[in-house]
Design a protein around this motif. Structure first.
Motif, short mmCIF file in Angstrom:
data_model
loop_
_atom_site.label_atom_id
_atom_site.label_comp_id
_atom_site.label_asym_id
_atom_site.label_seq_id
_atom_site.Cartn_x
_atom_site.Cartn_y
_atom_site.Cartn_z
N VAL A 265 15.76 -5.16 -12.78
CA VAL A 265 15.97 -3.71 -12.71
C VAL A 265 15.24 -3.04 -13.86
N LEU A 266 14.55 -1.95 -13.54
CA LEU A 266 13.80 -1.19 -14.53
C LEU A 266 14.02 0.29 -14.27
N VAL A 267 14.22 1.07 -15.33
CA VAL A 267 14.40 2.53 -15.19
C VAL A 267 13.46 3.21 -16.18
N PRO A 268 12.15 3.24 -15.87
CA PRO A 268 11.17 3.74 -16.84
C PRO A 268 10.92 5.24 -16.71
N SER A 269 10.42 5.83 -17.80
CA SER A 269 9.84 7.17 -17.72
C SER A 269 8.59 7.06 -16.86
N VAL A 270 8.34 8.07 -16.03
CA VAL A 270 7.29 7.93 -15.04
C VAL A 270 6.09 8.84 -15.28
N ALA A 271 6.26 9.94 -16.01
CA ALA A 271 5.14 10.87 -16.22
C ALA A 271 4.00 10.16 -16.95
N GLY A 272 2.82 10.16 -16.36
CA GLY A 272 1.65 9.56 -16.97
C GLY A 272 1.65 8.06 -17.00
N ALA A 273 2.57 7.42 -16.29
CA ALA A 273 2.67 5.96 -16.32
C ALA A 273 1.54 5.31 -15.52
N ASP A 274 1.28 4.04 -15.84
CA ASP A 274 0.32 3.23 -15.10
C ASP A 274 1.10 2.48 -14.03
N PRO A 275 0.84 2.70 -12.74
CA PRO A 275 1.64 2.07 -11.69
C PRO A 275 1.59 0.55 -11.73
N ASP A 276 0.43 -0.01 -12.07
CA ASP A 276 0.33 -1.47 -12.15
C ASP A 276 1.20 -2.03 -13.26
N LYS A 277 1.24 -1.33 -14.38
CA LYS A 277 2.08 -1.79 -15.49
C LYS A 277 3.56 -1.67 -15.14
N LEU B 22 0.83 -1.20 0.00
CA LEU B 22 0.00 0.00 0.00
C LEU B 22 0.86 1.25 0.00
N LEU B 23 1.88 1.29 0.87
CA LEU B 23 2.73 2.48 0.91
C LEU B 23 3.53 2.62 -0.38
N LEU B 24 4.00 1.49 -0.93
CA LEU B 24 4.73 1.53 -2.20
C LEU B 24 3.85 2.10 -3.30
N ARG B 25 2.59 1.66 -3.35
CA ARG B 25 1.68 2.14 -4.38
C ARG B 25 1.43 3.64 -4.23
N GLU B 26 1.30 4.12 -2.99
CA GLU B 26 1.10 5.55 -2.77
C GLU B 26 2.34 6.34 -3.21
N ALA B 27 3.54 5.80 -2.93
CA ALA B 27 4.76 6.47 -3.36
C ALA B 27 4.85 6.52 -4.88
N LEU B 28 4.44 5.45 -5.54
CA LEU B 28 4.42 5.43 -7.00
C LEU B 28 3.43 6.46 -7.55
N ASP B 29 2.25 6.51 -6.96
CA ASP B 29 1.23 7.47 -7.41
C ASP B 29 1.75 8.90 -7.28
N THR B 30 2.44 9.18 -6.16
CA THR B 30 2.99 10.52 -5.95
C THR B 30 4.05 10.84 -6.99
N ALA B 31 4.94 9.88 -7.25
CA ALA B 31 5.99 10.10 -8.24
C ALA B 31 5.41 10.35 -9.62
N ILE B 32 4.36 9.61 -9.97
CA ILE B 32 3.75 9.75 -11.29
C ILE B 32 3.05 11.10 -11.42
N SER B 33 2.33 11.49 -10.38
CA SER B 33 1.54 12.74 -10.46
C SER B 33 2.41 13.99 -10.49
N SER B 34 3.62 13.91 -9.93
CA SER B 34 4.48 15.10 -9.85
C SER B 34 5.62 15.08 -10.85
N ALA B 35 5.66 14.09 -11.74
CA ALA B 35 6.81 13.92 -12.62
C ALA B 35 6.78 14.88 -13.81
N ALA B 36 7.96 15.34 -14.20
CA ALA B 36 8.13 16.09 -15.45
C ALA B 36 8.22 15.09 -16.61
N PRO B 37 8.03 15.54 -17.85
CA PRO B 37 8.00 14.61 -18.99
C PRO B 37 9.22 13.72 -19.13
#
Length: 415
Positions: free
Chosen positions: A375-387, A261-276
């Motif tokens: 290991v994964l280093v994806p672009s995060v802006a607009g990403a789907d956290p589940d994917k 749950l906390l990991l998912r919230e951290a992902l959501d925060t990173a996605i919502s505040s990310a630059a392109p």
């Protein structure tokens, strides 16, 4: 009316049955536990020790069904306990507000019956005013205190004579005074109504306290001026309890690490505040040969090994500015925040491997632990956290298929 001991036992047994069934349900619904939390408040089981014992009950239910459900689902107990806490806190808050509303209503009735029930010479009002458990303050429309009752003096640890003539906001946290005064001024300008404000206040030798005030504008009668009535409650303990429940719902009970749950919230925060162009790092870890440890030494030893592994991973994460969460079983995932680059993420993965190099002691035996890491280093802006998590899982699968170690999979959608 309070329940008898026998009736209370029946109610609690029914609640435990519902929660146990929810843990093992095919369609898991954690909100079932909200009713249990609210029921506790209704039964007057609001001592903080009750919640500590409740946490043990949830952990016991978790162990009861652990062998019946797949890895990764055992965090249902944390979700249920979080919902239990939400229902408990909401019911407790409603109870406090209801008590305050009842007090305001009683005062309003008394005022209508006597034409000036708040006049200090009114014997009946003075009895309520002096002995009420709720803090009460009477102020003019500029916020200057005319009178306060002993309960308010207790909250602010200041004698009544020193409070009179000051403003209520003078005794609040400096950062909250302006907002409190603005709310009161808007109420006076409106000319009627009640507003509720939860605000901090300093406590000598302690952390700041919290109080919930209901502030009402009372219209003067028979030529008397309007005045402001504020009733309040010290809610410091309730807020601390809410914070504790919030944290417990986001922590793995075995290791103390963040959970899914906390990991998912951290992902959501990173996605919502990310630059392109922002990237994050995800390192999906799985212990190699952990089943052998369980089979050889038992699940208790396996749990102790997991806790020791988590301690090293958590220390490594804290020292390097990222978080590592336990997803369940022997699976962990690290989230390296923006800005992440392949080299820094791979370095973090190698650091986690190095942190586990030293042998662990399991049942008086030294044993080494190796890990496979995707290991994964994806672009995060607009990403789907589940994917993102699915891709990290796929990277782990590839790492294990290749015999362990670190595997970096470049996202083809990135430049």
């Amino acid at each position: 009316m309070p329940l008898s001991t026998r009736d209370a036992q029946v109610v609690l047994a029914d609640l435990i049955g519902e929660l146990s069934a929810a843990l093992d349900a095919e369609n898991f619904d954690p909100t079932i536990a909200e009713r249990a939390g609210a029921t506790f408040v209704g039964m007057r089981l609001s001592n903080p020790k009750v919640l500590a014992r409740s946490a043990n009950v949830f952990a016991g239910l978790d162990r009861k069904v652990q062998s019946l459900i797949p890895d990764g689902v055992s965090n249902r107990s944390a979700a249920l306990f979080g919902s239990f806490g939400h229902g408990y806190a909401a019911a407790l808050r409603s109870s406090i507000l209801a008590d305050q509303h009842a007090l305001h209503h009683a005062m309003s009735v008394a005022r209508r019956q006597t034409q000036d029930a708040l006049r200090l010479s009114d014997t009946r009002f003075r009895a309520v005013f002096e002995h009420a458990a709720v803090a009460i303050a009477i102020a003019d429309t500029d916020g200057v205190l005319i009178d306060v009752n002993p309960a308010l003096s207790t909250i602010f640890a200041t004698r009544a004579e020193k409070l009179r003539g000051t403003k209520l906001s003078d005794h609040l946290h400096p950062d909250d005074r302006g907002r409190f005064d603005e709310v009161c001024a808007e109420l006076v300008a409106t000319g009627e109504g009640t507003v509720r404000v939860e605000t901090r206040f300093p406590r000598k030798g302690k952390n700041d306290g919290w109080a919930l005030f209901a502030i009402t504008l009372i219209k003067g009668v028979d030529g008397h001026d309007d005045y402001v009535l504020a009733s309040g409650e010290d809610v410091t303990d309730r807020r601390a309890l809410q914070a504790e429940l919030y944290d417990q719902a986001r922590r793995d009970p075995l290791t103390g690490l963040p959970n899914r749950l906390l990991l998912r919230e951290a992902l959501d925060t990173a996605i919502s505040s990310a630059a392109p162009t922002d990237r994050i790092g995800l390192c999906f870890l799985d212990l190699d040969g952990f089943k052998t440890i369980n089979d050889r030494y038992g699940h208790g030893a396996g749990d102790r090994l997991l806790a020791a592994v988590a301690s090293r991973l958590g220390k490594q994460a804290a020292e390097n500015g990222y978080i590592v969460a336990r997803l369940g079983g022997d699976e962990f995932i690290a989230l390296i925040p923006v800005p992440a680059e392949p080299a820094t993420v791979l370095a973090a993965a190698q650091g986690m491997i190095a942190a586990l190099d030293e042998p662990f002691e399991v049942e008086d035996h030294k044993t080494t632990v190796s890990v496979s890491i995707g290991v994964l280093v994806p672009s995060v802006a607009g990403a789907d956290p589940d994917k993102l998590l699915d891709s990290a899982d796929a990277a782990l699968y590839r790492a294990k298929a290749d015999g362990g170690g670190v595997l970096f999979i470049h996202d083809p959608g990135n430049p």
